[in-house]
Write an enzyme that holds these catalytic residues in place. Structure first.
Site, PDB file in Angstrom:
ATOM      1  N   HIS A 129       0.829  -1.194   0.000  1.00  0.00           N
ATOM      2  CA  HIS A 129       0.000   0.000   0.000  1.00  0.00           C
ATOM      3  C   HIS A 129       0.866   1.248   0.000  1.00  0.00           C
ATOM      4  O   HIS A 129       2.090   1.180   0.141  1.00  0.00           O
ATOM      5  CB  HIS A 129      -0.960   0.004   1.195  1.00  0.00           C
ATOM      6  CG  HIS A 129      -0.303  -0.116   2.539  1.00  0.00           C
ATOM      7  ND1 HIS A 129       0.471   0.892   3.094  1.00  0.00           N
ATOM      8  CD2 HIS A 129      -0.304  -1.125   3.469  1.00  0.00           C
ATOM      9  CE1 HIS A 129       0.900   0.530   4.286  1.00  0.00           C
ATOM     10  NE2 HIS A 129       0.458  -0.694   4.539  1.00  0.00           N
ATOM     11  N   CYS A 158       3.675  -5.304   6.423  1.00  0.00           N
ATOM     12  CA  CYS A 158       3.186  -4.825   5.138  1.00  0.00           C
ATOM     13  C   CYS A 158       4.305  -4.123   4.360  1.00  0.00           C
ATOM     14  O   CYS A 158       5.300  -3.681   4.924  1.00  0.00           O
ATOM     15  CB  CYS A 158       2.009  -3.871   5.336  1.00  0.00           C
ATOM     16  SG  CYS A 158       0.469  -4.708   5.761  1.00  0.00           S
TER      17      CYS A 158
END
Length: 237
Positions: A129, A158
């Site tokens: 992201h 992440c």
């Protein structure tokens, strides 16, 4: 008459083009292998070099389209802790903040704040992201911009990417052609993780050609668990 033996699988035999980019030996090995064997199944390819904290994207024909620094899990390791995808961030221990290595099918998603993300390992709640510089003390933007990969280990697992790279390269690529994500290991060898071979070595190519190719499929997660992960992914990770 005995039935004829099945023919060995034929590989496309294509090697990727890196242009002026000089990748690590492991990145070149995995890129060569996936395009030569067709392991990417006609999709685009995303390779995360954890040791170099860098992401490479290729179109389905093997042409490098872009590369960028990335932020990733603060802990060294290639496996996700059991049940990590269901834990709240506050319960994740420092040694559990790993970015898992392996081959993943990218999946577009959306978090609870309405922000689009790309799932990498859904079960472990690991996504790619835009970088979220919401905690000033973490200096995530400065870490991405620094000339060394030594300070790029900061997330819960992440993969944080520059905003422009995410919006102009990764997200459109996944939506248009789909993508296979290869997260390279840092504690094991790439051939051990991917079952790959050196496609520039004729002996290894022959061994790969006679091996059975097994389809890969991921079981869908329960709806309630999925919602929990969507909400968790809205937090800085």
């Amino acid at each position: 008459m005995a039935p004829a033996a099945p023919a060995a699988p034929r590989f496309p035999g294509r090697l990727p083009e890196f242009g002026a980019e000089v990748p690590s030996a492991d990145v070149r090995h995995v890129a060569n292998w996936t395009f030569f064997t067709g392991d990417h199944r006609g999709k685009s390819v995303v390779i995360l070099d954890k040791k170099g904290a860098k992401v490479y994207t290729f179109d389905p024909q093997g042409q490098l389209t872009a590369s960028t620094p990335a932020l990733l899990g603060s802990a060294i390791g290639d496996d996700s802790a059991p049940g990590i995808g269901d834990k709240p961030l506050s319960a994740i221990r420092p040694e559990e903040k790993t970015t898992p290595a392996g081959r993943f099918v990218a999946e577009p998603g959306m978090n609870s704040h309405g922000e689009d993300i790309v799932w990498v390992d859904y079960d472990a709640a690991v996504s790619m992201h835009r970088v979220r510089p919401t905690v000033a003390a973490e200096r995530r933007l400065q870490r991405l911009a620094s000339p060394t990969e030594a300070d790029n280990r900061i997330s819960f697992g992440c993969i944080n990417l520059p905003v422009r790279f995410y919006e102009d390269v990764l997200s459109p690529t996944v939506k248009k052609t789909g993508a296979i994500v290869y997260v390279l290991p840092e504690t094991r060898g790439v051939q051990q993780v991917f079952g790959s071979r050196d496609v520039t070595d004729p002996a290894q190519v022959q061994a790969q050609q006679v091996a059975a190719v097994q389809p890969r499929a991921a079981a869908p997660a329960a709806a309630g668990v999925k919602q929990a992960r969507v909400e968790r992914d809205a937090l800085p990770q």
